[in-house]
Design a protein around this motif. Structure first.
Motif, short mmCIF file in Angstrom:
data_model
loop_
_atom_site.label_atom_id
_atom_site.label_comp_id
_atom_site.label_asym_id
_atom_site.label_seq_id
_atom_site.Cartn_x
_atom_site.Cartn_y
_atom_site.Cartn_z
N TYR A 79 -17.08 -23.29 -0.93
CA TYR A 79 -16.45 -22.06 -0.74
C TYR A 79 -16.77 -20.68 -1.07
CZ TYR A 79 -13.54 -26.19 1.42
OH TYR A 79 -13.16 -27.40 1.89
N THR A 102 -15.13 -15.81 4.63
CA THR A 102 -15.37 -16.83 4.45
C THR A 102 -16.35 -17.53 4.65
OG1 THR A 102 -12.95 -16.34 5.13
CG2 THR A 102 -14.47 -18.81 5.06
N SER A 104 -17.68 -21.15 4.31
CA SER A 104 -17.35 -22.94 4.20
C SER A 104 -18.46 -23.02 4.43
CB SER A 104 -16.09 -23.09 4.73
OG SER A 104 -15.76 -24.36 4.52
N THR A 129 -15.49 -22.10 11.72
CA THR A 129 -14.98 -21.26 10.92
C THR A 129 -15.78 -20.18 10.92
OG1 THR A 129 -14.29 -23.38 9.53
CG2 THR A 129 -14.87 -21.57 8.48
#
Length: 198
Positions: A79, A102, A104, A129
Motif C-alpha cells: 500500500y 491510493t 494497492s 481500487t
C-alpha cells in the motif's frame, strides 16, 4: 478574513506472507493436479440446466469456465500513496479541497495468481481500487443568517468499485436553522452522471 491550512501525508506499507482469497481458474487447478479427474463432466449438467447458464445442447464446456475461491498464502501486498487536504477560509466561505493517490498492489509468483485467467494480476493495481480521487467542498454561511449553503464536486478515476470510467459528481444543499432543529434540502449527483448507479 483569509486563513486556513494545508496538510500532506505520504505513506507506504508492505505486508508480507498475506493470506489472499483468490478466484482461481479451473484450468490452472487442473494443470496443477488439484482438480479431481472428470470434475468438469460432473458439473456440465448443472452448467447446461436452466438453473445454471442454460447453455444449448452441444455447447463446449471445460475447466476454463470454472473458478474456485482459493486461499493463497505467501503473497505480498504493498500500500502506498499520498493524501493532500486543505481547509481555507475566504471571509464567510469555507473551501475544503483534497486529493488522494491510493496504490494497492499484490505481488506473487504463485501459478494460481500468475496466469492469464487470474483476476488478481501481480504487480498491477488491485481491481476496484481507484488510483486517484479528488474533491472540493464549499460551505457558506453569513453571520446572523439562518441559512447555510453547501456545494461539492467529487472526482473518481477508473478502476473504481462501480466499474465505471473516471467521473465527476456534483452535490448541493441548503440547511436552515429553525427554532427547533435544522431543515436540510440536498441534491446528489445533480448532473445525473451515470444516473441509476449513485
Amino acid at each position: 478574513i483569509f486563513g486556513g491550512n494545508i496538510s500532506l501525508s505520504l505513506y507506504r506499507q508492505v505486508q508480507n506472507d498475506v493470506l489472499l482469497p483468490v478466484d482461481v481458474n479451473g484450468s490452472v487447478l487442473e494443470t496443477l493436479g488439484v482438480l479431481p479427474p472428470g470434475y468438469p463432466s460432473l458439473v456440465q449438467p448443472i452448467w447446461d440446466s436452466p438453473a445454471g447458464c442454460n447453455a444449448p445442447p452441444g455447447t463446449p464446456f471445460s475447466a476454463t469456465q470454472l473458478y474456485f475461491s482459493t486461499p493463497i498464502t505467501g503473497t505480498q501486498h504493498v500500500y502506498e500513496g499520498a493524501e493532500l487536504t486543505s481547509y481555507l477560509t475566504f471571509g464567510d466561505l469555507v473551501v475544503q479541497p483534497y486529493y488522494d493517490i491510493t496504490g494497492s498492489v499484490i505481488y506473487s509468483t504463485d501459478p494460481r495468481i500468475d496466469n492469464p485467467y487470474s483476476f488478481v494480476i501481480s504487480g498491477v493495481q488491485v481491481a476496484n481500487t481507484p488510483l486517484h480521487k479528488a474533491g472540493m467542498v464549499f460551505d457558506y454561511k453569513s453571520p446572523g443568517s439562518a441559512f447555510e449553503y453547501l456545494f461539492d464536486a467529487q472526482y473518481t478515476s477508473i478502476n473504481n468499485p462501480n466499474d465505471l470510467p473516471s467521473y465527476v459528481t456534483f452535490d448541493a444543499g441548503i440547511a436552515a436553522q429553525l427554532e427547533h432543529g435544522t431543515l436540510t434540502l440536498a441534491a446528489s449527483n445533480i448532473t445525473n452522471q451515470f444516473g441509476g448507479v449513485f
